[in-house]
Motif scaffolding. Structure first.
Motif, mmCIF file in Angstrom:
data_model
loop_
_atom_site.group_PDB
_atom_site.id
_atom_site.type_symbol
_atom_site.label_atom_id
_atom_site.label_comp_id
_atom_site.label_asym_id
_atom_site.label_seq_id
_atom_site.Cartn_x
_atom_site.Cartn_y
_atom_site.Cartn_z
ATOM 1 N N ARG A 10 8.582 83.365 25.929
ATOM 2 C CA ARG A 10 7.609 83.903 26.877
ATOM 3 C C ARG A 10 7.910 83.519 28.303
ATOM 4 N NH1 ARG A 10 5.883 79.797 23.654
ATOM 5 N NH2 ARG A 10 4.726 78.082 24.563
ATOM 6 N N SER A 11 9.096 83.005 28.561
ATOM 7 C CA SER A 11 9.423 82.591 29.924
ATOM 8 C C SER A 11 10.909 82.750 30.171
ATOM 9 C CB SER A 11 9.027 81.116 30.100
ATOM 10 O OG SER A 11 9.455 80.635 31.342
ATOM 11 N N GLY A 12 11.227 83.269 31.344
ATOM 12 C CA GLY A 12 12.635 83.429 31.712
ATOM 13 C C GLY A 12 12.730 84.221 32.998
ATOM 14 N N PRO A 13 13.805 84.039 33.731
ATOM 15 C CA PRO A 13 14.031 84.877 34.909
ATOM 16 C C PRO A 13 14.294 86.320 34.462
ATOM 17 C CG PRO A 13 15.982 83.583 34.413
ATOM 18 C CD PRO A 13 14.904 83.117 33.471
ATOM 19 N N GLU B 237 4.897 75.335 28.100
ATOM 20 C CA GLU B 237 4.629 76.702 28.545
ATOM 21 C C GLU B 237 3.364 77.210 27.841
ATOM 22 O OE1 GLU B 237 6.652 78.299 30.809
ATOM 23 O OE2 GLU B 237 5.474 80.158 30.741
#
Ligand code: MN
Ligand code: MN
Ligand code: MN
Ligand code: MN
Ligand code: MN
Ligand code: MN
Ligand code: MN
Ligand code: MN
Ligand code: MN
Ligand code: MN
Ligand code: MN
Ligand code: MN
Lengths: 289, 289, 289, 289, 289, 289
Positions: free
Chosen positions: C167-170, C232
């Motif tokens: 659920r997180s990333g550039p 997160e």
């Protein structure tokens, strides 16, 4: 490539070891803050922070024979734990090794002194650094309470007993100490007299006896060791205690560091206790060089 | 009405500033407890606690030209971080300002000394308050490890090196220090000699050289500064360290406060480090009045 | 009577063991909160809390052959640590055992997957529970950064890669995942689809391949696991993750639990991670009954 | 190379900014656990953990115009602080920007709503996520107590008021809410009705009004956000609150995240609050694409 | 069989009591770290750690008449709280008892001094142990701020004012102290002069006046008392403060221990404050034997 | 004006009280993390956070007759403590009051059930919320260990025993439970069946019996209650437990909340336990309206 989370520099196996370190994660009679059960592992963790070399004594732990035998599995009951501990320490002493205990609560000292005294075969001295007399006969309904350890050692094992750093106790204990001619130095005494003079008097009192040396960490001021079961203000300095250990390690046949409660600080009590444990070993080893 | 979470009393802009404070939130080579990455912001937070006025020097920070330039964005890699830091500090020094670093780990000191030395154009002294020699050539597979910083400064930048508070190191470091005639004072030396005598000897040794002054907070006893990467018992007092800073700030062309790990206490290490940083500025400013 | 602070119920010696547990106390590339170096010992401590019996699988750990081989001595440098780790894990796999790693940071997974894949001799699958893609090629100047581990496994070892909980990333990582047809389930996907359907799709995707299963604990919601390096919000539930482990353990030839940072809670992340590690063993052992 | 400890990705200067973030480190009327004064800086620190990209809205913060204007210098007195805050926020709104406050205690919401309402020039709605009604007229001898904020907004600024997550209050508040036809959803209501239905009803109630959206973090269950001034069990889930923010951000002209007390956990409440603040910005920005 | 969580050894009822202990859980004007509201209950908890017997004075608390009257219910507003406190303490003094307050913030001292001074009917002395002058007329928009307490006592109640341990203040306070001939001893003065000489000078200055003795715990060095609202390095030792209390308790008609913020350590500040409170009672009682 | 640190809203004196709350600060047989001795006072402190009004039941605590009788003075020994506790609770029950205990460890439940059962004069039911069976006959050498409480209640007092939330135990306990036809619901059972169905089955099983209701807080998932002696993942939700309490309080003649270890979180476990204790009272009182 893999290593076990033992005390650092405890590279020897049991058979070849001169110093045998063990933990006893037991705190069931704690009267104020429990948690000394976590101390043995906290001390092993703390030991990672220290270098193998002690410059004061020019001793390198890599040259010593130290074994970490692990932790004793405690019972919930203090009596059974002490019984078991006695049976675990007795062979270590019989094998000619120096037992070094990481408490756990102070009651655990009794079976270690007993095991050492029996092996010695002659009266040994019992020197305790402690904020408390621990001279009660019973406490909270339990004879083997941590608050009674010095009483039972004195009653059952040896009269040659000195305590340094004491500053707390019910009136009965102060009276008992006076009436029984117990040799004690309060923390205020040490501040006034100086630790070197105290040590010199203690040595004279002990004569040529071998001793068991017990460090209840609450002897030390809470500024240096806040993570304890029963912290008591106005204590000894870390340097005072180091001096006692340096002076008495050479005549010690057993040693312990007790009552650290690691949940109550961020590691500095375990770091200091571990450093002092290592100072004991270095001082002892240096005296045998 | 709004203010930025800068170091308190850092009211000057960069151009007019005499003292330029910056943080480097980097701790990747920490050998025991990581977390000095959080120190710069913890020190800014701590600074809110202090008054602008230093009574000892009759200096009001509101009258000084201090700038907080923020934090350096670190790499994960120590080499690239040090390279970057050098390029960030060099212009500060070139602009005639005093760089004041809030670490991060001690390895960060090297590029700051280098930047200061190059600007000085003549040999400068390097005075370090530290529990450790930091004289290893390499550690854990990394040359620029925090445990090697003094070695590399000494090898690459200046021979005029003194360290105060040292009390821990492998035998090789003690031997190296002896063989290379390194001037050091252990914490025990300071206790015995007195800090005033030590300072006087250090000043004589330095002659008329300018210095870079580096405070690895573990020089100080854990009672005063428990929140550190590698706390070492039996250290200097807070007052000892204040005396050194008061005495040497006037000849310093760069300063740093390193190795505070704020997760390991409830603020007092950051408070003390920040207080000492402010004492440095006050002492330096007073000497220029 | 004495015991070592090993993982509970790891009673087997190395030779007879089926499951070999080890820790790697390494966190040098941590981008937010360091401290996963303390996780292996925290997990051993947590294991004391659990019973030997797993009722769901009717498996008693006393009947299994588990060995705790200790911790790998890390370097300060990630490259050398990974190299060493590979050489340490390779023989374990070669000996027909299941390696179970307690991280340490996620970068450590790479050499374990590599060792397992080489032994398998055919393409294995790589299933990762993680809040992050870890698909960067390099981060903070370091190729073997924890934020790059899945990328390198995918590039170097196997295409058969699934990640759950992301659920997180550039933006680049999301685009990369799309463009490369990477099979991923976000935590929101799991909430909408249900974990059972997700597991069924993953199993179909894997076909009959053996897998390496890696649990970056930040896959789980911070409510269940707050003590992490990069927590997160909006994550998987503890039950979701247990379901994945129960389902995939039988086809796993290696497993790890990574990124717990025990300084950032009071034990519950280590407790949950340890429980899930034990669930893995029980599920795997049950499948071989 | 240096950066300031601003909220991550707040790269715009004030003039060009669309979103203006600020902190108000004020908690003087806290009734249970003080410490929300530390929240603004804790949220800035937490923001380092997050990626610039929001995949749900396909929004990259690097493309947005966000400014972190710093913290408001508070008085010890709530009345003067609120007065000052009003004068600080009014120009932000006048400049056509969205003010986003990081509390501090909930009382600080009043001047922000007032500033927004005045600029709007027509009645705005006031939507509050809160475990508490905050409908007292006075509390602890102070009118502008955090426990009174919704009452004063309702009395002085707008009738169009909804509160979601409420589950605690003296009987008088429940009666007052009933008698005044206040639209509220308890946390149990949300569990039973589902957050999507609740949002749909709220939107219908609001009609086409613009709103000020206020998030008292205690709306959320303590499992997700334990570090609060007045934690109340049986709260909303993190996902519920995210849904409300996603739905209402597009019609919001002001937003705040209040009552985080960072000393009471190890960062997860600040992490969640910061994530939700970023979700607000992403949702708002996405609606304007 | 049941007991209430009162201060240990407070066995007397109100009517028979000589010493009346009470807490005021109020900290609304705290300028740095709030939380002294938790101190009264933390001190009661700490009191469990101590023995009833004080060996220095040969006083057993079981023989004294001590009553713990509980905590004052504070307002959110400082003015109303101080008003209430005055009305609560006045009758205690009128009844011929010694009021002993556990703060809460230092502002609470004012009404206690006032109540004591009125009862005395003649000028009393005001002796404060504090790192700060607290001589501001107003702070943060509030006259009754904790930073102003000594000023208001001096202006309104008595000129006979001494402060020991001071080491922090804006220039105006130092100038004010000088210009008004205020008798103060900095912590450095105490280190240089010795606490016994300081006490002797203070006693001479006081003449035969009765005093109110106020202990702002930040007088003490943070090594001994880290859990405070505004910790200030380079402070008094615990022993210094004990000496002052031992010397002045006999002439005191009121006493307080203020500013402990228990959330900022693991109990040692509350332990030390409680020990000093008990030392006050013992010293006072011993002087009346 | 002064108040005692009792449980909030416990305004009644003993004689008039319907509900009598007491604490037992005892944890000597704790097998993993000790510290439940601190729970009673932590719960009193937590109670300050809550309003007097329970909206679900339309019950105001100000209208109820609640008395907080204080804490029982424990022995170090569990047997003597349990004996004493029995003699302390028996009269409370005899006086027609509902005893509500705040543990302390779970072993303390036995004498309370016994006292209630004797008063009832007919078989009562024993309903336990617990992660553990507590069906051992002896543990750690102690019969009255916390891990044995349900066994002894079942053996000595009543067969009508249900446990909800169980998920941990040695194989022997699961077998024992099966073989003895013990009615239990695992946490997984509750997740699958739904708590309403479980409650309905439990009520049917109990028939018209009165019950003693015991809440070992580890029944609840560590996400909601991390501060416990033996936290066990995969537990009940806070809402599940609230439902059980709401449903069974009306038929309960005694209640307890056990095993909270407040040192292991920052208050949320004590807050939740206290909230549930208050829910019990509200539910019971509502049923008697
Ligand atoms: Mn002792
Ligand atoms: Mn002791
Ligand atoms: Mn260094
Ligand atoms: Mn160092
Ligand atoms: Mn990862
Ligand atoms: Mn991750
Ligand atoms: Mn609110
Ligand atoms: Mn609220
Ligand atoms: Mn003061
Ligand atoms: Mn002060
Ligand atoms: Mn139980
Ligand atoms: Mn249980």
């Amino acid at each position: 490539m893999f290593y076990k989370p033992d005390m650092m520099d405890a590279f020897a196996d049991y058979d070849s070891a001169k110093y045998v370190i063990f933990g006893v994660p037991f705190d069931a009679t704690s009267s104020f803050r429990p948690g000394s059960r976590w101390a043995p592992d906290a001390m092993r963790k703390a030991s990672v922070n220290f270098e193998t070399y002690n410059q004061h004594f020019d001793i390198d732990f890599e040259d010593l024979l130290i074994h970490d035998i692990g932790n004793l599995e405690p019972y919930s009951s203090v009596d059974e734990t002490l019984e078991d501990l006695y049976h675990a320490v007795r062979p270590i002493v019989k094998d000619g090794k120096i037992p070094i205990m990481m408490g756990g609560e102070h009651s655990l000292t009794y079976p270690c002194v007993k095991a050492c005294a029996e092996e010695a075969g002659e009266e040994i001295g019992f020197v305790v650094l402690d904020a408390h007399f621990d001279l009660r006969e019973e406490y909270g309904g339990i004879r083997n309470n941590h608050a009674c350890v010095s009483r039972h050692v004195r009653d059952d094992i040896t009269d040659t007993y000195v305590t340094i750093g004491v500053r707390s106790g019910p009136k009965e204990e102060w009276v008992y100490a006076k009436e029984n001619g117990i040799k004690y130095y309060t923390a205020d005494d040490v501040r006034e007299t100086g630790i070197k003079q105290v040590i010199s008097e203690v040595k004279e009192y002990l004569g040529c006896k071998k001793i068991y040396l017990s460090l209840d960490m609450d002897a030390i001021d809470p500024a240096y060791a806040p993570g304890l079961g029963t912290p008591e203000p106005f204590g000894l300095t870390d340097i005072d205690v180091r001096e006692v250990i340096r002076a008495l390690a050479p005549i010690s046949i057993g040693f312990d560091v007790m009552e650290i409660a690691p949940e109550y600080d961020n590691g500095i009590s375990a770091l200091l206790g571990t450093k002092l444990l290592r100072e004991f070993i270095a001082a002892h080893a240096a005296s045998e060089k």
